[in-house]
Design an enzyme around this catalytic site. Sequence first.
Site, PDB file in Angstrom:
ATOM      1  N   ASP A  94       0.843  -1.182   0.000  1.00 39.57           N
ATOM      2  CA  ASP A  94       0.000   0.000   0.000  1.00 39.57           C
ATOM      3  C   ASP A  94       0.884   1.239   0.000  1.00 39.57           C
ATOM      4  OD1 ASP A  94      -3.151   0.428   0.449  1.00 39.57           O
ATOM      5  OD2 ASP A  94      -2.041   2.158   1.183  1.00 39.57           O
ATOM      6  N   SER A  95       0.438   2.262  -0.711  1.00 39.39           N
ATOM      7  CA  SER A  95       1.236   3.484  -0.852  1.00 39.39           C
ATOM      8  C   SER A  95       0.495   4.709  -0.330  1.00 39.39           C
ATOM      9  CB  SER A  95       1.585   3.723  -2.327  1.00 39.39           C
ATOM     10  OG  SER A  95       2.327   2.648  -2.866  1.00 39.39           O
TER      11      SER A  95
END
Length: 202
Positions: free
Chosen positions: A76-77
């Site tokens: 996840d960013s």
Amino acid sequence: MTSPARPRLVLASASPARLNLLKQAGLDPHVIVSGVDEDALTAATPAELALVLAEAKAAAVAARPEAAGALLIGCDSVLELDGQALGKPADAEDALARWKAMRGRAGVLRTGHCLIDTATGRQASATASTTVRFGEPTDDEIAAYVASGEPLHVAGAFTLDGLSAPFVESIEGDHGNVIGLSLPLLRRLLAELDFSITDLWV
């Protein structure tokens, strides 16, 4: 550090950009979307939040029967700007405000990576960080970009492999990390679990 047989690889993410990065690197994962409510999770810093989200996605998919025996990757960013973690914009108005705040400045793209070997339960995780320096697109350029719909689907409201690429002046760090997954970090996490990335090549 090699495994006796190539494990089944699962990507716990709906991101086509992450899937494409893995395929370009010779891997061919099966995609299982986690369904994790990202808004329900919090952490003290953007880097920690990216990791918490990645671990939550990986754990959610690891618990499913169809992931049994697989080696799975959760990512996840978030974009860190002014100490805040910026994920996907809530709507077009949010995306417009983001870009007006980002232009001419630098932020740090944090991507959490979590690798789980469901055959053994072993896990390795870490966050990769890349500094992104934004250009100064005009109000009209920002409006046209937001109207395209692209920024509503990506963390930080931008991506290097799409329409916003001309609005990014430079990066310091791993290019793939900004797109959604750091292949060098993935290689190191695989090594922690006694796999070589070359064993996963299709």
